[in-house]
Write a protein that holds these residues in place. Structure first.
Motif, PDB file in Angstrom:
ATOM      1  N   LEU A  28     -34.930   7.037 -28.232  1.00 27.66           N
ATOM      2  CA  LEU A  28     -34.338   7.896 -27.536  1.00 27.66           C
ATOM      3  C   LEU A  28     -32.938   7.116 -26.745  1.00 27.66           C
ATOM      4  N   ARG A  29     -33.545   5.982 -26.224  1.00 24.50           N
ATOM      5  CA  ARG A  29     -32.438   5.100 -25.445  1.00 24.50           C
ATOM      6  C   ARG A  29     -31.412   4.699 -26.215  1.00 24.50           C
ATOM      7  N   GLU A  67     -33.977  10.086 -17.790  1.00 23.81           N
ATOM      8  CA  GLU A  67     -32.964  10.679 -16.579  1.00 23.81           C
ATOM      9  C   GLU A  67     -32.861   9.630 -15.296  1.00 23.81           C
ATOM     10  N   ALA A  68     -34.163   8.921 -15.007  1.00 23.78           N
ATOM     11  CA  ALA A  68     -34.276   8.294 -13.718  1.00 23.78           C
ATOM     12  C   ALA A  68     -33.277   6.918 -14.210  1.00 23.78           C
ATOM     13  N   ASP A  69     -33.308   6.398 -15.583  1.00 26.55           N
ATOM     14  CA  ASP A  69     -32.225   5.601 -15.760  1.00 26.55           C
ATOM     15  C   ASP A  69     -30.696   5.709 -15.701  1.00 26.55           C
ATOM     16  N   GLY A  70     -30.385   7.043 -15.509  1.00 28.78           N
ATOM     17  CA  GLY A  70     -29.005   7.666 -15.279  1.00 28.78           C
ATOM     18  C   GLY A  70     -28.606   8.052 -16.956  1.00 28.78           C
ATOM     19  N   GLN A 169     -27.238   1.436 -19.036  1.00 29.09           N
ATOM     20  CA  GLN A 169     -26.355   2.204 -18.141  1.00 29.09           C
ATOM     21  C   GLN A 169     -24.967   1.963 -18.285  1.00 29.09           C
ATOM     22  N   THR A 170     -24.734   0.762 -18.926  1.00 28.51           N
ATOM     23  CA  THR A 170     -23.137   0.268 -18.962  1.00 28.51           C
ATOM     24  C   THR A 170     -22.811   0.421 -20.245  1.00 28.51           C
ATOM     25  N   CYS A 171     -23.823  -0.276 -21.226  1.00 30.12           N
ATOM     26  CA  CYS A 171     -23.200  -0.606 -22.554  1.00 30.12           C
ATOM     27  C   CYS A 171     -22.398   0.537 -23.121  1.00 30.12           C
TER      28      CYS A 171
END
Length: 233
Positions: A28-29, A67-70, A169-171
């Motif tokens: 999913l990520r 969700e906690a990972d943003g 979070q940034t990629c």
């Protein structure tokens, strides 16, 4: 994206519930990070549970962590939505990532062996091929694979875990911003970074690899901010 057959095979071979959970979470990520699930998309728990062949309970655990990972947001009355990425909101994350990348060469660094060098040489060749035929999805995949190869240069597990969370979070910002930039130029710069770090690995100089990575991350973020400002003029 991992094919359905490959995913099913990986889940079938998994040793226990924890490994199946990790496969779901990683899958999913990656789909979010590759924009296979674009910002604003609503994820269907029913469809995902059916695809993974699991009940909703372990799936919801994976969604909660994302969700906690943003990367996801739970919206009442709507469901689970893929979050957007905003450059201004990511400034402090980028600043922290710069410092952490440099620490890779200083905190429990590994001495690169033949396997590590072969890994980076393979990435360097992929980058050279990408320069000949720039492709956004291939760029995104290479970016993810290069990050994981770089983080294998340290044995400091807390550093790896924090760096991984911030990276994901940034990629996605690159996939959002690249249509506004000179994509071929960005690919060439990235290929140069990979080549330089490959040379540092060949020399066994992990600290130099960390400095190179930090410098390129800083310059990349500066370019992103410059293009973002141009779009507002």
């Amino acid at each position: 994206m991992t094919s359905s057959d490959e995913l099913a095979a990986a889940l079938e071979k998994a040793n226990g519930a924890q490994e199946r959970f990790e496969i779901m979470y990683d899958t999913l990520r990656e789909r979010i990070s590759m924009s296979d699930y674009p910002p604003g998309m609503r994820l269907s728990e029913e469809a995902l549970a059916a695809e993974f062949g699991v009940s909703r309970s372990p799936l919801r655990k994976a969604l909660k962590i994302l969700e906690a990972d943003g990367l996801l947001q739970s919206v009442q009355g709507v469901g689970t939505i893929v979050t957007d990425v905003d450059l201004d909101e990511l400034t402090q994350v980028y600043q922290l990532r710069m410092e952490l990348n440099e620490l890779v060469g200083r905190l429990s660094p590994k001495h690169p062996d033949a396997t590590a060098l072969a890994r980076f040489e393979e990435l360097r060749k992929r980058a050279e091929a990408l320069c000949s035929e720039p492709d956004m999805k291939v760029f995104a995949r290479l970016n993810i694979d290069f990050f994981h190869a770089f983080m294998r240069l340290t044995d400091n597990q807390p550093l790896v875990e924090v760096s991984e969370r911030l990276f994901y979070q940034t990629c996605r910002i690159w996939l959002k911003m690249i249509p506004m930039m000179d994509f071929a130029e960005e690919v060439a710069i990235f290929a140069g970074e990979i080549a330089a770090i490959t040379e540092a690995v060949r020399l066994g100089d992990t600290e130099a690899a960390g400095h190179i990575r930090r410098a390129h991350l800083s310059m990349g973020f500066t370019r992103l901010k410059s293009h973002a400002r141009q779009q507002t003029l």
